[in-house]
Design an enzyme around this catalytic site. Structure first.
Site, PDB file in Angstrom:
ATOM      1  N   ARG A 123      21.200  -9.263 -10.477  1.00 41.43           N
ATOM      2  CA  ARG A 123      21.600  -8.870 -11.835  1.00 41.43           C
ATOM      3  C   ARG A 123      20.789  -9.526 -12.847  1.00 41.43           C
ATOM      4  O   ARG A 123      20.415 -10.660 -12.861  1.00 41.43           O
ATOM      5  CB  ARG A 123      22.843  -9.077 -12.067  1.00 41.43           C
ATOM      6  CG  ARG A 123      23.613  -8.302 -13.458  1.00 41.43           C
ATOM      7  CD  ARG A 123      25.022  -8.376 -13.473  1.00 41.43           C
ATOM      8  NE  ARG A 123      25.724  -7.416 -13.925  1.00 41.43           N
ATOM      9  CZ  ARG A 123      26.904  -7.386 -14.677  1.00 41.43           C
ATOM     10  NH1 ARG A 123      27.454  -8.531 -15.240  1.00 41.43           N
ATOM     11  NH2 ARG A 123      27.294  -6.346 -15.168  1.00 41.43           N
ATOM     12  N   GLN A 147      28.816 -11.481  -5.653  1.00 42.80           N
ATOM     13  CA  GLN A 147      27.785 -12.000  -6.587  1.00 42.80           C
ATOM     14  C   GLN A 147      27.765 -13.625  -6.510  1.00 42.80           C
ATOM     15  O   GLN A 147      28.574 -14.095  -6.909  1.00 42.80           O
ATOM     16  CB  GLN A 147      28.225 -11.483  -8.192  1.00 42.80           C
ATOM     17  CG  GLN A 147      26.989 -11.867  -9.088  1.00 42.80           C
ATOM     18  CD  GLN A 147      27.536 -11.609 -10.548  1.00 42.80           C
ATOM     19  OE1 GLN A 147      28.571 -12.259 -10.852  1.00 42.80           O
ATOM     20  NE2 GLN A 147      26.871 -10.814 -11.234  1.00 42.80           N
ATOM     21  N   TYR A 160      23.316 -17.894 -17.112  1.00 46.12           N
ATOM     22  CA  TYR A 160      23.465 -18.858 -16.106  1.00 46.12           C
ATOM     23  C   TYR A 160      21.968 -19.324 -15.491  1.00 46.12           C
ATOM     24  O   TYR A 160      20.951 -19.115 -15.814  1.00 46.12           O
ATOM     25  CB  TYR A 160      24.193 -18.264 -15.144  1.00 46.12           C
ATOM     26  CG  TYR A 160      25.500 -17.888 -15.625  1.00 46.12           C
ATOM     27  CD1 TYR A 160      26.461 -18.639 -16.544  1.00 46.12           C
ATOM     28  CD2 TYR A 160      25.902 -16.454 -15.487  1.00 46.12           C
ATOM     29  CE1 TYR A 160      27.562 -18.154 -17.158  1.00 46.12           C
ATOM     30  CE2 TYR A 160      27.240 -16.248 -15.925  1.00 46.12           C
ATOM     31  CZ  TYR A 160      27.904 -16.960 -16.920  1.00 46.12           C
ATOM     32  OH  TYR A 160      29.017 -16.186 -17.390  1.00 46.12           O
ATOM     33  N   GLY A 209      32.992  -1.739 -15.539  1.00 42.14           N
ATOM     34  CA  GLY A 209      33.591  -2.928 -15.525  1.00 42.14           C
ATOM     35  C   GLY A 209      34.981  -2.868 -16.139  1.00 42.14           C
ATOM     36  O   GLY A 209      36.015  -2.636 -15.561  1.00 42.14           O
TER      37      GLY A 209
END
Length: 362
Positions: free
Chosen positions: A228, A99, A181, A318
């Protein structure tokens, strides 16, 4: 087992997976000096019963190193060290994607090299704090508004990092367009108040992320490229805005036109964040014809339901993978999941709470 979709093989772009169980990307902060290490080899190897592992957020550049001790993939030493991880995962028949996470304004100078810059689409400081190893929690700082040259440079960095990923043995890459982000900062009119071709309208605010996707897909192959997204997410000071639905409707259509391998849709409501409305999940499912990975609070039963209903092709887990390194075997054999999960050790620097969780003994 005959009716269990989670354990059936699946194809993700050019990647053949042994099952539909995905280990979600999770920041774990064990990469001392931003270089993957032997401890990380053990961590990923332990969890390689997953059909697909998506690594923790990994910076494509010096400027993307927002958090303490996150790995990068922009220099030779990092690439060489990642090779040890990809080899270990492949040895067990699992596939692994890196990622690429440029943290944008979610950073602090104490976590950056001297030559690094904290960049964002606009000079808007995020509310909140960032952990630093030198001075503990520190307020976010004012980022530099990216010039057009900065934008071109950042795109180049994503492309180079994606190419480095293939050199390191990864099966593909995932662009982190979520969690507040850099890529998501361009999407939101709250963090992006530019008045040029990269700000204002939905088309303009989506421009940077689409250009990055196209550039990476052309460099390494669209069949090895995923992204994502987290519509309605509020992580990293990302308030909701009126055009959310229209933004992701437009974006998912454009991603479908590009033909990338998958969209990974994150819903953080299980951790107390607002839920991603079912309507936007269905919109993305309708607009995007390739694979859709759903992530967020799933257990085995709800994951099966999501796949059988057609809403998801794969499901990512997760936290269950943190304290259940053998999560797939536990699901397959109906073994109980461990309830021993120490959140205080999520982001520390050593093996405690990282590679010392036991496998189940029948």
């Amino acid at each position: 087992m005959k009716n269990h979709q989670l354990f059936t093989p699946e194809r993700l772009g050019s990647i053949e997976l042994k099952n539909r169980i995905v280990m979600a990307p999770m920041t774990r902060c064990r990469a001392i000096k931003n270089v993957p290490n032997d401890l990380m080899v053990d961590y990923y190897k332990q969890r390689s019963s997953a059909g697909l592992i998506i690594t923790e957020g990994t910076s494509p550049s010096l400027n993307g190193l927002g958090y303490a001790r996150i790995p990068g993939i922009f220099n030779e030493r990092q690439v060489s060290s990642w090779k040890n991880i990809t080899k270990a995962v492949h040895k067990n028949g699992s596939k692994i994607i890196v990622q690429l996470m440029h943290s944008g304004r979610i950073s602090h100078p104490l976590n950056m090299p001297i030559e690094g810059e904290i960049l964002a689409p606009s000079a808007i400081k995020a509310n909140g704090q960032m952990w630093t190893d030198l001075k503990d929690l520190q307020d976010f700082v004012m980022p530099k508004e990216m010039s057009l040259q900065d934008i071109i440079h950042a795109k180049t960095e994503f492309v180079c990092a994606a190419q480095n990923a293939l050199f390191a043995g990864f099966d593909g890459i995932e662009l982190h367009g979520a969690n507040g982000y850099l890529l998501e900062e361009f999407l939101s009119p709250v963090s992006n108040i530019r008045n040029d071709d990269y700000g204002g309208s939905i088309v303009n605010r989506c421009r940077f992320i689409i250009e990055v996707v196209i550039a990476v897909a052309e460099a390494i192959g669209k069949e090895k490229t995923g992204i994502r997204l987290s519509p309605y997410g509020v992580a990293s000071d990302m308030p909701h805005y009126p055009e959310i639905d229209d933004t992701y409707d437009y974006l998912s259509k454009k991603l479908n036109e590009i033909g990338i391998a998958y969209i990974h849709l994150a819903d953080h409501s299980s951790m107390g964040a607002p839920a991603v409305p079912m309507e936007i999940k269905k919109t993305i499912r309708k607009n995007f014809r390739n694979r859709l990975i759903l992530c967020g609070g799933f257990d085995q039963e709800s994951a099966e339901t999501a796949i059988k209903s057609g809403l998801a092709d794969l499901v990512a887990f997760g936290k269950p993978f943190i304290n259940n390194p053998d999560l797939v075997e536990r699901f397959k054999n109906n073994w109980p999941l461990s309830e021993n999960l120490n959140a205080d050790l999520f982001y520390t620097a050593d093996e405690k709470g990282y590679t010392d969780y036991p496998f189940y003994t029948p």
